[in-house]
Design a protein around this motif. Sequence first.
Motif, mmCIF file in Angstrom:
data_model
loop_
_atom_site.group_PDB
_atom_site.id
_atom_site.type_symbol
_atom_site.label_atom_id
_atom_site.label_comp_id
_atom_site.label_asym_id
_atom_site.label_seq_id
_atom_site.Cartn_x
_atom_site.Cartn_y
_atom_site.Cartn_z
ATOM 1 N N PHE A 169 -22.174 -30.923 4.621
ATOM 2 C CA PHE A 169 -21.180 -29.937 3.886
ATOM 3 C C PHE A 169 -21.287 -29.849 2.223
ATOM 4 C CE2 PHE A 169 -17.030 -29.773 1.918
ATOM 5 C CZ PHE A 169 -16.789 -28.325 1.957
ATOM 6 N N LEU A 170 -21.477 -31.235 1.742
ATOM 7 C CA LEU A 170 -21.672 -31.271 0.456
ATOM 8 C C LEU A 170 -22.960 -30.697 -0.310
ATOM 9 C CD1 LEU A 170 -20.065 -34.747 -0.293
ATOM 10 C CD2 LEU A 170 -18.935 -32.521 -1.034
ATOM 11 N N ASN A 171 -24.029 -30.776 0.577
ATOM 12 C CA ASN A 171 -25.253 -30.279 0.212
ATOM 13 C C ASN A 171 -25.027 -28.671 0.093
ATOM 14 O OD1 ASN A 171 -26.624 -32.524 -0.059
ATOM 15 N ND2 ASN A 171 -27.365 -32.745 1.959
ATOM 16 N N ASP A 172 -24.381 -28.214 1.260
ATOM 17 C CA ASP A 172 -24.249 -26.622 1.338
ATOM 18 C C ASP A 172 -23.354 -26.154 -0.084
ATOM 19 O OD1 ASP A 172 -25.630 -26.247 3.527
ATOM 20 O OD2 ASP A 172 -23.873 -26.363 4.970
ATOM 21 N N VAL A 173 -22.329 -26.943 -0.304
ATOM 22 C CA VAL A 173 -21.517 -26.561 -1.537
ATOM 23 C C VAL A 173 -22.442 -26.721 -2.804
ATOM 24 C CG1 VAL A 173 -19.539 -27.785 -2.904
ATOM 25 C CG2 VAL A 173 -19.373 -27.310 -0.395
ATOM 26 N N ASP A 174 -23.222 -27.566 -2.795
ATOM 27 C CA ASP A 174 -24.008 -27.682 -4.081
ATOM 28 C C ASP A 174 -24.875 -26.355 -4.391
ATOM 29 O OD1 ASP A 174 -23.116 -30.293 -4.810
ATOM 30 O OD2 ASP A 174 -24.884 -31.174 -4.015
ATOM 31 N N LYS A 175 -24.964 -25.511 -3.130
ATOM 32 C CA LYS A 175 -25.805 -24.545 -3.243
ATOM 33 C C LYS A 175 -25.254 -23.006 -3.869
ATOM 34 C CE LYS A 175 -28.631 -26.035 0.517
ATOM 35 N NZ LYS A 175 -29.217 -25.830 1.621
ATOM 36 N N ILE A 176 -23.758 -23.428 -3.948
ATOM 37 C CA ILE A 176 -22.718 -22.138 -4.396
ATOM 38 C C ILE A 176 -23.044 -22.046 -5.790
ATOM 39 C CG2 ILE A 176 -20.430 -21.522 -4.477
ATOM 40 C CD1 ILE A 176 -19.849 -23.168 -2.079
ATOM 41 N N THR A 177 -23.434 -20.509 -6.051
ATOM 42 C CA THR A 177 -23.190 -20.333 -7.159
ATOM 43 C C THR A 177 -21.540 -20.179 -8.151
ATOM 44 O OG1 THR A 177 -25.209 -18.847 -7.017
ATOM 45 C CG2 THR A 177 -24.154 -18.703 -9.139
ATOM 46 N N LYS A 178 -21.485 -20.958 -9.088
ATOM 47 C CA LYS A 178 -20.156 -21.050 -9.506
ATOM 48 C C LYS A 178 -20.047 -19.781 -10.443
ATOM 49 C CE LYS A 178 -19.572 -25.676 -9.624
ATOM 50 N NZ LYS A 178 -20.799 -26.575 -9.340
ATOM 51 N N LEU A 179 -18.655 -19.296 -10.467
ATOM 52 C CA LEU A 179 -18.453 -18.005 -11.219
ATOM 53 C C LEU A 179 -17.514 -18.232 -12.378
ATOM 54 C CD1 LEU A 179 -17.111 -15.614 -8.308
ATOM 55 C CD2 LEU A 179 -19.547 -15.654 -9.413
ATOM 56 N N SER A 180 -17.715 -17.435 -13.535
ATOM 57 C CA SER A 180 -16.767 -17.688 -14.646
ATOM 58 C C SER A 180 -15.456 -17.199 -14.302
ATOM 59 C CB SER A 180 -17.372 -17.187 -15.951
ATOM 60 O OG SER A 180 -17.426 -15.610 -15.593
ATOM 61 N N GLN A 181 -14.566 -17.910 -15.139
ATOM 62 C CA GLN A 181 -13.488 -17.139 -14.961
ATOM 63 C C GLN A 181 -13.236 -15.536 -14.988
ATOM 64 O OE1 GLN A 181 -11.571 -19.701 -13.610
ATOM 65 N NE2 GLN A 181 -9.763 -18.743 -14.525
#
Length: 108
Positions: free
Chosen positions: A21-33
């Motif tokens: 799960f954490l490996n999958d979360v690491d792949k998520i592109t973070k969005l700015s506010q």
Amino acid sequence: MKYKQIVQELRESQDLNVQIFLNDVDKITKLSQKEKKSLLTKLQNPGVIDTLVKNYIPTIIRIAYANSLLMNSVSFLDLVEEGVIGAYKCLNKYKKDINKTINGEALS
């Protein structure tokens, strides 16, 4: 506790499912506010709610981790799952409320 500390502790766990799960979360592109705010105005577009929920995963992880320390009978991943379901419900309700407002209907 900060998100990075929580992830570090979770990575030290022996639970393979948590590691995946954490490996999958690491792949998520973070969005700015700014990007998040922009997407909130486009909830009717396909995939927007999915994108927003994925970006709330770090917050969901923090809350699930804190609650998993208090509730030994519920697993961390079960709490994450409930948090994700809650985020979907919240955004879908917000979407309906916005549509009602746009269409001039009274909110219930």
